[in-house]
Design a protein around this motif. Structure first.
Motif, PDB file in Angstrom:
ATOM      1  N   ALA A 238     -64.525  16.455  88.913  1.00 55.69           N
ATOM      2  CA  ALA A 238     -63.665  17.376  89.658  1.00 55.69           C
ATOM      3  C   ALA A 238     -62.520  16.636  90.337  1.00 55.69           C
ATOM      4  N   THR A 241     -60.008  15.540  87.767  1.00 51.69           N
ATOM      5  CA  THR A 241     -59.246  16.682  87.263  1.00 51.69           C
ATOM      6  C   THR A 241     -58.115  17.031  88.218  1.00 51.69           C
ATOM      7  N   ASP A 248     -58.058  22.306  83.221  1.00 47.88           N
ATOM      8  CA  ASP A 248     -59.506  22.377  83.035  1.00 47.88           C
ATOM      9  C   ASP A 248     -59.964  23.680  82.387  1.00 47.88           C
ATOM     10  N   SER A 249     -59.034  24.464  81.854  1.00 51.12           N
ATOM     11  CA  SER A 249     -59.411  25.768  81.313  1.00 51.12           C
ATOM     12  C   SER A 249     -60.380  25.665  80.141  1.00 51.12           C
ATOM     13  N   ARG A 252     -63.946  24.333  82.324  1.00 51.21           N
ATOM     14  CA  ARG A 252     -64.295  24.719  83.685  1.00 51.21           C
ATOM     15  C   ARG A 252     -65.624  25.466  83.776  1.00 51.21           C
ATOM     16  N   ASP A 253     -66.102  26.021  82.662  1.00 44.51           N
ATOM     17  CA  ASP A 253     -67.379  26.731  82.683  1.00 44.51           C
ATOM     18  C   ASP A 253     -68.550  25.869  82.215  1.00 44.51           C
ATOM     19  N   TYR A 257     -69.869  21.040  86.345  1.00 44.41           N
ATOM     20  CA  TYR A 257     -68.471  20.952  86.787  1.00 44.41           C
ATOM     21  C   TYR A 257     -68.235  21.928  87.934  1.00 44.41           C
ATOM     22  N   ALA A 259     -66.022  23.846  89.495  1.00 49.43           N
ATOM     23  CA  ALA A 259     -64.657  24.323  89.269  1.00 49.43           C
ATOM     24  C   ALA A 259     -64.001  24.843  90.542  1.00 49.43           C
ATOM     25  N   ASP A 263     -60.287  24.198  92.314  1.00 52.16           N
ATOM     26  CA  ASP A 263     -59.363  25.277  92.681  1.00 52.16           C
ATOM     27  C   ASP A 263     -58.969  25.171  94.156  1.00 52.16           C
ATOM     28  N   PRO A 305     -56.428  28.601  85.770  1.00 44.29           N
ATOM     29  CA  PRO A 305     -57.874  28.386  85.689  1.00 44.29           C
ATOM     30  C   PRO A 305     -58.655  29.674  85.440  1.00 44.29           C
ATOM     31  N   TYR A 327     -62.801  36.209  87.292  1.00 42.19           N
ATOM     32  CA  TYR A 327     -62.496  34.980  88.027  1.00 42.19           C
ATOM     33  C   TYR A 327     -61.957  35.263  89.423  1.00 42.19           C
TER      34      TYR A 327
END
Length: 343
Positions: A238, A241, A248-249, A252-253, A257, A259, A263, A305, A327
């Motif tokens: 993280a 990134t 990270d698209s 990111r899942d 990670y 995410a 953000d 993201p 999201y």
């Protein structure tokens, strides 16, 4: 200070699927109670006069270690990132209090002249050191990094290459480190730092895919099999990134990670004081994130993201779209890779 989540809050918000509420409640309750006990004891002059320097130092050390655990358990349990961000300066204060008492112990006859680091970068303490550095970057407290690194320098003959790479954008002029004191998985990050921006998303995805198995010698590995499970999070992925401004698209899942920490950092932290460099070698300014519905401020490639593989080309003045989904709000970010996609 942190507060304990109710079972209903935990059920709605916990991030780590392997975490059990009873374990979360027991650990956080014990840690918060311990904070009060240590604070009371350290402020009791009569008690301190009777206690050995070793006992006093050990109590402060336990509180500092518990503070790190509280951060990880609370993140896994679903505490808001804002709450964690407000708690981090207290965590560092606990570490600095321990460090001061640790030095006093070393200077006393009790130590027998034997000195050890506050956090030994060659053993399992490394995970605590990495947590401090990564949380400072991700929670918007990069101004604390100098104090954190001062803790890590003490009695450590070698400084770690990954830690130094993470703080380099914020603490220029530090000596370059080439030794990875804990080797895997962290040595694998060297390839990501060295890669061109366009290659970094794929390399980071690979790093995350290999992270758990490569971590088999680390203290967190297989912790889900115990009753005290903090959670599995690649905080270094993280932090990298964010620092390297990686799109990270595409990953990111992935498991491990965090995410939402990235953000948060993109909204509240600073990447560095240095200019960014694009894949073509062009040095550019830092661009603000743009909410959906607003006009594009600059022609180029952007990503969000909120949607995997979202990098696309916008012309200045073009309305940035809302991609919808679960999201949340859509914010578009300037991509460090300004090259057209290969066919």
């Amino acid at each position: 200070m942190l507060s304990l989540l109710s079972k209903k809050e935990w059920e709605a918000r916990h991030r780590e699927p392997r975490q059990d509420h009873v374990d979360y409640e027991d650990v956080i309750s014990d840690i918060l109670d311990g904070f009060e006990i240590v604070a009371t004891n350290l402020s009791n002059q009569e008690l301190m006069a009777k206690a050995s320097k070793g006992d006093i130092m050990t109590a402060a050390r336990s509180r500092a270690f518990d503070a790190n655990d509280a951060l990880v358990f609370s993140y896994s349990g679903g505490h808001t990132i804002e709450e964690l961000a407000s708690f981090l300066p207290t965590v560092l204060e606990y570490w600095e209090a321990y460090a001061s008492l640790h030095v006093e112990f070393h200077e006393s006859e009790e130590s027998g002249g034997h000195k050890v680091p506050h956090l030994d970068l060659y053993d399992s303490d490394y995970w605590k050191a990495l947590q401090l550095v990564c949380f400072a970057i991700l929670l918007g407290h990069t101004g604390l990094l100098g104090r954190i690194m001062d803790l890590l320098v003490y009695e450590n003959d070698d400084q770690d290459a990954l830690l130094e790479a993470l703080v380099a954008p914020y603490l220029p002029g530090r000596p370059e480190a080439t030794i990875y004191t804990r080797q895997l998985p962290y040595r694998k990050t060297r390839k990501i730092f060295a890669a061109k921006p366009a290659a970094r998303p794929a390399l980071m995805a690979q790093y995350l895919d290999e992270w758990y198995d490569a971590s088999r010698r680390e203290p967190y590995h297989d912790r889900h099999k115990s009753s005290i499970f903090p959670g599995y999070w690649s905080l270094e992925a993280a932090a990298m990134t964010f620092i390297l401004d990686i799109d990270d698209s595409s990953y990111r899942d992935k498991p491990f990670y965090p995410a939402d920490l990235v953000d948060y950092a993109r909204q509240h932290s600073q990447r560095s004081s240095a200019d960014e460099t694009t894949d073509s070698g062009e040095t550019g300014k830092r661009r603000p994130n743009v909410p959906a519905g607003e006009p594009c401020p600059e022609t180029g490639w952007w990503f969000t993201p909120a949607q995997p593989n979202s990098r696309r080309y916008f012309k200045q003045g073009e309305t940035m779209p809302d991609v919808g989904g679960d999201y949340g709000a859509t914010f578009w970010q300037w991509s460090s890779d300004q090259s057209a996609p290969s066919l």
